[in-house]
Design a protein around this motif. Sequence first.
Motif, PDB file in Angstrom:
ATOM      1  N   CYS A   1      32.003 -61.233   0.949  1.00 28.04           N
ATOM      2  CA  CYS A   1      30.988 -62.272   0.766  1.00 28.04           C
ATOM      3  C   CYS A   1      29.725 -61.877   1.526  1.00 28.04           C
ATOM      4  CB  CYS A   1      31.510 -63.619   1.271  1.00 28.04           C
ATOM      5  SG  CYS A   1      30.237 -64.907   1.268  1.00 28.04           S
TER       6      CYS A   1
ATOM      7  N   SER B   1      33.480 -62.741   4.605  1.00 28.52           N
ATOM      8  CA  SER B   1      34.907 -62.786   4.296  1.00 28.52           C
ATOM      9  C   SER B   1      35.236 -61.856   3.127  1.00 28.52           C
ATOM     10  CB  SER B   1      35.321 -64.211   3.924  1.00 28.52           C
ATOM     11  OG  SER B   1      36.622 -64.198   3.371  1.00 28.52           O
TER      12      SER B   1
ATOM     13  N   ASP C   1      37.820 -62.485   1.313  1.00 30.69           N
ATOM     14  CA  ASP C   1      38.605 -63.335   0.429  1.00 30.69           C
ATOM     15  C   ASP C   1      37.695 -63.920  -0.651  1.00 30.69           C
ATOM     16  OD1 ASP C   1      40.630 -64.764  -0.679  1.00 30.69           O
ATOM     17  OD2 ASP C   1      40.618 -66.355   0.837  1.00 30.69           O
ATOM     18  N   THR C   2      37.377 -63.093  -1.662  1.00 33.84           N
ATOM     19  CA  THR C   2      36.475 -63.538  -2.724  1.00 33.84           C
ATOM     20  C   THR C   2      37.126 -63.330  -4.080  1.00 33.84           C
ATOM     21  OG1 THR C   2      35.380 -61.396  -3.027  1.00 33.84           O
ATOM     22  CG2 THR C   2      34.481 -62.836  -1.322  1.00 33.84           C
ATOM     23  N   GLU C   3      36.689 -64.091  -5.072  1.00 38.26           N
ATOM     24  CA  GLU C   3      37.270 -63.971  -6.416  1.00 38.26           C
ATOM     25  C   GLU C   3      36.161 -63.818  -7.455  1.00 38.26           C
ATOM     26  OE1 GLU C   3      39.210 -67.576  -7.579  1.00 38.26           O
ATOM     27  OE2 GLU C   3      37.600 -68.836  -6.794  1.00 38.26           O
TER      28      GLU C   3
ATOM     29  N   ARG D   1      30.723 -63.860  -8.472  1.00 38.18           N
ATOM     30  CA  ARG D   1      31.917 -64.077  -7.675  1.00 38.18           C
ATOM     31  C   ARG D   1      31.760 -65.340  -6.833  1.00 38.18           C
ATOM     32  NH1 ARG D   1      35.130 -59.449  -7.727  1.00 38.18           N
ATOM     33  NH2 ARG D   1      36.399 -60.237  -6.004  1.00 38.18           N
ATOM     34  N   ARG D   2      32.866 -65.730  -6.204  1.00 41.44           N
ATOM     35  CA  ARG D   2      32.822 -66.874  -5.283  1.00 41.44           C
ATOM     36  C   ARG D   2      33.648 -66.520  -4.058  1.00 41.44           C
ATOM     37  NH1 ARG D   2      34.183 -72.106  -8.077  1.00 41.44           N
ATOM     38  NH2 ARG D   2      36.153 -71.048  -8.440  1.00 41.44           N
ATOM     39  N   CYS D   3      33.176 -66.975  -2.914  1.00 38.58           N
ATOM     40  CA  CYS D   3      33.890 -66.748  -1.658  1.00 38.58           C
ATOM     41  C   CYS D   3      34.868 -67.893  -1.447  1.00 38.58           C
ATOM     42  CB  CYS D   3      32.888 -66.673  -0.499  1.00 38.58           C
ATOM     43  SG  CYS D   3      33.699 -66.507   1.095  1.00 38.58           S
ATOM     44  N   ARG D   4      36.145 -67.553  -1.219  1.00 41.95           N
ATOM     45  CA  ARG D   4      37.130 -68.613  -0.985  1.00 41.95           C
ATOM     46  C   ARG D   4      37.002 -69.179   0.429  1.00 41.95           C
ATOM     47  NH1 ARG D   4      40.840 -64.958  -3.505  1.00 41.95           N
ATOM     48  NH2 ARG D   4      41.351 -65.559  -5.632  1.00 41.95           N
TER      49      ARG D   4
ATOM     50  N   SER E   1      33.200 -70.889   0.215  1.00 39.37           N
ATOM     51  CA  SER E   1      33.043 -71.567  -1.088  1.00 39.37           C
ATOM     52  C   SER E   1      31.735 -71.264  -1.806  1.00 39.37           C
ATOM     53  CB  SER E   1      33.159 -73.094  -0.941  1.00 39.37           C
ATOM     54  OG  SER E   1      34.411 -73.419  -0.412  1.00 39.37           O
TER      55      SER E   1
END
Lengths: 330, 166
Positions: free
Chosen positions: B128, B133, B135-137, B151-154, B157
């Motif tokens: 991100c 982070s 942890d991104t999707e 994309r979005r950062c989990r 957010s």
Amino acid sequence: MNDTGHHTDNHTDNHTDNHTDNHTDNHTDNVYDALGQADHEGRWAYGAGFDETVVEVTAPAPDGVDREDLAVYCLMLADDALVASQRLSEWATHAPELEEEVALANIALDLLGQARVLLSRAGHLGAAERFRTPGLAAGLSDEDVLAYFRDDRFFRNVTLAESDLGDFGRTMAWILVYSSWRLALMTALRGSADPVLAAVAAKAVPELAYHREYAAGWVVRLGDGTDESHRRMQAGLDDVWPFVTELFLAHPVETRLVARGVAVEPASLRAAVDDDLAQVLPVATLTEPTRPAVGLVGGRGGRDGVHTESLGRVLAVMQSLARAHPDATW
Amino acid sequence: MVSTVDPDLWEAAAAVTDPEMPMLTLADLGVLRSVAHDDGRIVATITPTYAGCPALDAMAADLRSTLSAFGEVEVTVTLTPPWTTDLISDEGRRKLAEAGVAPPAHIGPRSTGPAPLTLAAPPRRVDCPRCGSADTEELSRFGPTACTALRRCRACSEPFEHMKDI
């Protein structure tokens, strides 16, 4: 109070006067004219206009290669991309989700980029001259002449490119087959003796691999999804299947250019496409269709300029405005 | 034909910004190939990011306008060698991240063989650009310009753009 009021009135009057002056000016010098003036002249309304082309396009044809054959081969590869791009752009404003609309438009845009260079190359080799009718602006680029002022029987694309996209499932099957085939073609074409074909191919390979991955993902998701999505995905694949056979047939021009190290033998692409489908279809729980081939009349097909009625409709949308108002600029 | 390199010219051309990603200069993006005096004219050569990149005309127009201070300008476009995101400079990557666009990964020399289709590709690690982070999707494989995905950062957010590795 009075003074202030007086001031305000003056100010308002001045403002109004200025505004009126500006407004009058704007009639002759609106924001679009200003954009055009940056380039000192209006742009042709539909395509590239008169812009310079990519430097590689002007390279001479390789030694021993017939210019006309090379021009026809460039048209074949250009039309495969141009017509497919036009078809895919039909999804604009109709896609099920904004993300998919953006994806389909991006794929169409990548293909249009390939088509533009290939049309310019064909034009450099003389393919556009016969379509430069007296009504056309002098200096209109070759790619625009070939895209907008050429009738369907002079298009050389394979029938798949012009075929209906149907629903989203069929569109994904269409893109999977198309991009798998064109990726295999462009992968081999990177070694072409023609520097333009080699350059276009090197640029196209990563883009097409990305398109194929996108379509494969959807084919798996829909095929291995709900009963309804599976049914429609299988139906979409079935509908695309009859156009597959033509992809691997060689036109005499292709055969002659294969011998010169310029073109790719279409039959040699079958294994790569089969490999991709053999990987995707089982995961998607889809069955390889058995429908018979279409797109050929007496052994002649899109490569000969023999098309289905679909191409006429695609070209009507793409060309009619430019033909009705060939002088339009903005 | 006399062709000479002029550092002032290069500096002026290299400072022209990308029309779609204005945080990057054409030099940062790796699309500016050369600028030289050539027979009394200035010839600037650029390469497209994507074959269909609609920003190419704007890049050429901006270059023409910037370099016109030095003389008559011709902008040429070359496809060879093809652009890849590996050509984005370290400075360009830093500016992308600073502007909230995750820079592309280095992909290295391109294979000359067939590109394998991998249905179960290992998820790309894209950090991100806001909170760092990993942890991104992926939200969408294609983004608002030809060269980006969404994309979005989990963790925080926030959605963000990712420059596709190509």
